[in-house]
Design a protein around this motif. Structure first.
Motif, PDB file in Angstrom:
ATOM      1  N   GLU A   1       0.848  -1.209   0.000  1.00 57.84           N
ATOM      2  CA  GLU A   1       0.000   0.000   0.000  1.00 57.84           C
ATOM      3  C   GLU A   1       0.874   1.246   0.000  1.00 57.84           C
ATOM      4  O   GLU A   1       0.683   2.157  -0.804  1.00 57.84           O
ATOM      5  N   GLY A   2       1.822   1.273   0.923  1.00 55.14           N
ATOM      6  CA  GLY A   2       2.713   2.434   1.002  1.00 55.14           C
ATOM      7  C   GLY A   2       3.568   2.576  -0.246  1.00 55.14           C
ATOM      8  O   GLY A   2       3.784   3.688  -0.746  1.00 55.14           O
ATOM      9  N   PHE A   3       4.029   1.454  -0.761  1.00 58.44           N
ATOM     10  CA  PHE A   3       4.886   1.445  -1.954  1.00 58.44           C
ATOM     11  C   PHE A   3       4.151   2.048  -3.158  1.00 58.44           C
ATOM     12  O   PHE A   3       4.668   2.923  -3.856  1.00 58.44           O
ATOM     13  N   LEU A   4       2.915   1.588  -3.374  1.00 56.53           N
ATOM     14  CA  LEU A   4       2.123   2.093  -4.507  1.00 56.53           C
ATOM     15  C   LEU A   4       1.774   3.566  -4.316  1.00 56.53           C
ATOM     16  O   LEU A   4       1.806   4.350  -5.266  1.00 56.53           O
ATOM     17  N   ALA A   5       1.456   3.953  -3.073  1.00 58.19           N
ATOM     18  CA  ALA A   5       1.140   5.361  -2.793  1.00 58.19           C
ATOM     19  C   ALA A   5       2.333   6.243  -3.147  1.00 58.19           C
ATOM     20  O   ALA A   5       2.175   7.300  -3.761  1.00 58.19           O
ATOM     21  N   ALA A   6       3.523   5.805  -2.784  1.00 59.36           N
ATOM     22  CA  ALA A   6       4.728   6.601  -3.070  1.00 59.36           C
ATOM     23  C   ALA A   6       4.972   6.714  -4.573  1.00 59.36           C
ATOM     24  O   ALA A   6       5.367   7.779  -5.056  1.00 59.36           O
ATOM     25  N   LEU A   7       4.729   5.642  -5.317  1.00 61.64           N
ATOM     26  CA  LEU A   7       4.910   5.715  -6.768  1.00 61.64           C
ATOM     27  C   LEU A   7       3.949   6.736  -7.367  1.00 61.64           C
ATOM     28  O   LEU A   7       4.338   7.579  -8.183  1.00 61.64           O
ATOM     29  N   LEU A   8       2.669   6.679  -6.947  1.00 58.35           N
ATOM     30  CA  LEU A   8       1.665   7.607  -7.487  1.00 58.35           C
ATOM     31  C   LEU A   8       1.966   9.042  -7.054  1.00 58.35           C
ATOM     32  O   LEU A   8       1.902   9.971  -7.864  1.00 58.35           O
ATOM     33  N   ASP A   9       2.305   9.227  -5.799  1.00 57.66           N
ATOM     34  CA  ASP A   9       2.624  10.570  -5.296  1.00 57.66           C
ATOM     35  C   ASP A   9       3.831  11.149  -6.035  1.00 57.66           C
ATOM     36  O   ASP A   9       3.829  12.319  -6.423  1.00 57.66           O
ATOM     37  N   SER A  10       4.853  10.327  -6.192  1.00 55.90           N
ATOM     38  CA  SER A  10       6.082  10.809  -6.820  1.00 55.90           C
ATOM     39  C   SER A  10       5.817  11.224  -8.264  1.00 55.90           C
ATOM     40  O   SER A  10       6.334  12.236  -8.726  1.00 55.90           O
ATOM     41  N   PHE A  11       4.984  10.426  -8.968  1.00 57.75           N
ATOM     42  CA  PHE A  11       4.721  10.761 -10.364  1.00 57.75           C
ATOM     43  C   PHE A  11       3.837  11.992 -10.494  1.00 57.75           C
ATOM     44  O   PHE A  11       4.112  12.873 -11.311  1.00 57.75           O
ATOM     45  N   THR A  12       2.780  12.053  -9.674  1.00 59.17           N
ATOM     46  CA  THR A  12       1.760  13.101  -9.863  1.00 59.17           C
ATOM     47  C   THR A  12       2.054  14.364  -9.074  1.00 59.17           C
ATOM     48  O   THR A  12       1.499  15.421  -9.371  1.00 59.17           O
ATOM     49  N   GLY A  13       2.867  14.270  -8.020  1.00 60.56           N
ATOM     50  CA  GLY A  13       3.062  15.412  -7.129  1.00 60.56           C
ATOM     51  C   GLY A  13       1.886  15.626  -6.195  1.00 60.56           C
ATOM     52  O   GLY A  13       1.803  16.636  -5.513  1.00 60.56           O
ATOM     53  N   GLU A  14       0.932  14.693  -6.194  1.00 59.56           N
ATOM     54  CA  GLU A  14      -0.228  14.791  -5.299  1.00 59.56           C
ATOM     55  C   GLU A  14      -0.071  13.794  -4.169  1.00 59.56           C
ATOM     56  O   GLU A  14       0.944  13.113  -4.063  1.00 59.56           O
ATOM     57  N   LYS A  15      -1.119  13.713  -3.329  1.00 51.86           N
ATOM     58  CA  LYS A  15      -1.037  12.818  -2.174  1.00 51.86           C
ATOM     59  C   LYS A  15      -2.140  11.759  -2.305  1.00 51.86           C
ATOM     60  O   LYS A  15      -3.322  12.085  -2.262  1.00 51.86           O
ATOM     61  N   PHE A  16      -1.737  10.512  -2.452  1.00 49.92           N
ATOM     62  CA  PHE A  16      -2.689   9.406  -2.570  1.00 49.92           C
ATOM     63  C   PHE A  16      -2.716   8.572  -1.292  1.00 49.92           C
ATOM     64  O   PHE A  16      -1.699   8.440  -0.600  1.00 49.92           O
ATOM     65  N   VAL A  17      -3.897   8.040  -1.011  1.00 52.90           N
ATOM     66  CA  VAL A  17      -3.998   7.009   0.017  1.00 52.90           C
ATOM     67  C   VAL A  17      -4.358   5.714  -0.699  1.00 52.90           C
ATOM     68  O   VAL A  17      -5.280   5.670  -1.517  1.00 52.90           O
ATOM     69  N   VAL A  18      -3.580   4.678  -0.432  1.00 49.22           N
ATOM     70  CA  VAL A  18      -3.784   3.385  -1.077  1.00 49.22           C
ATOM     71  C   VAL A  18      -4.238   2.385  -0.030  1.00 49.22           C
ATOM     72  O   VAL A  18      -3.668   2.301   1.066  1.00 49.22           O
ATOM     73  N   LYS A  19      -5.305   1.642  -0.375  1.00 49.04           N
ATOM     74  CA  LYS A  19      -5.852   0.663   0.568  1.00 49.04           C
ATOM     75  C   LYS A  19      -6.037  -0.658  -0.152  1.00 49.04           C
ATOM     76  O   LYS A  19      -6.620  -0.701  -1.241  1.00 49.04           O
ATOM     77  N   GLU A  20      -5.557  -1.721   0.445  1.00 44.17           N
ATOM     78  CA  GLU A  20      -5.782  -3.043  -0.136  1.00 44.17           C
ATOM     79  C   GLU A  20      -7.193  -3.499   0.219  1.00 44.17           C
ATOM     80  O   GLU A  20      -7.574  -3.494   1.388  1.00 44.17           O
TER      81      GLU A  20
END
Ligand SMILES: [Zn+2]
Length: 172
Positions: A134-153
């Motif tokens: 969850e944290g890993f995917l959130a960091a990938l999305l945040d890093s690419f978009t510059g936004e803040k995502f919450v990822v939940k399995e």
């Protein structure tokens, strides 16, 4: 605060050509899972379940940030980004990632990972275990978009599904 001893640096991955001339970069998955589930047990004993999950999410997030910097930071196009992440995770034996739903307007995604490194093949439990992912995917999305995502399995091998399914929603 005491000086930090364990600040992460990609250098800590080491030079595998020099360090493992005979064994190379691969290891058995049992060894990786042994370490992960031993950490989980001991950290839970020290910190409790909620804190353990926080530590795993944040560790996954840190790993995702470093992984992004190492492999994906030059990519500008979202489709190229996703296909490169897919290829890298498959090549490295992490899992088979698919984007099931991508709503670019709402910045809402459903991502699946099959044959996941952390959970695929585990016994059925009544909770999802892929907090690190969850944290890993959130960091990938945040890093690419510059936004803040919450990822939940929401589905996991451990809850009877044969793939791990994650929702990713932008917050704030
Ligand atoms: Zn899972």
């Amino acid at each position: 605060m005491q000086d930090r001893r364990y600040v992460f640096s990609w250098d800590l991955i080491g030079n595998l050509d020099i360090g493992r001339p005979n064994l190379g970069p691969m290891t058995r998955l049992e060894v990786y899972r042994l370490m992960q589930y031993a950490f989980r047990d001991v950290i839970e004993r020290h910190c409790g379940t909620v804190k353990t999950d926080t530590i795993f999410y944040e560790s996954g997030y840190l790993a995702g940030q470093e992984f992004y910097k190492q492999f994906f930071s030059h990519i500008k196009d979202f489709a190229v980004f996703i296909s490169t992440v897919q290829a890298t995770l498959k090549d490295m034996g992490v899992g088979i990632l698919r984007v099931e739903k991508a709503d670019m307007e709402q910045k809402s995604f459903v991502i699946t990972v099959s044959e996941d490194l952390d959970c695929s093949g585990l016994p059925e439990l009544n909770y999802e275990v892929c907090v690190y992912d969850e944290g890993f995917l959130a960091a990938l999305l945040d890093s690419f978009t510059g936004e803040k995502f919450v990822v939940k399995e929401v589905d996991c091998w451990c809850t009877g599904d044969r793939t791990c399914r994650f929702t990713a929603e932008v917050v704030g």
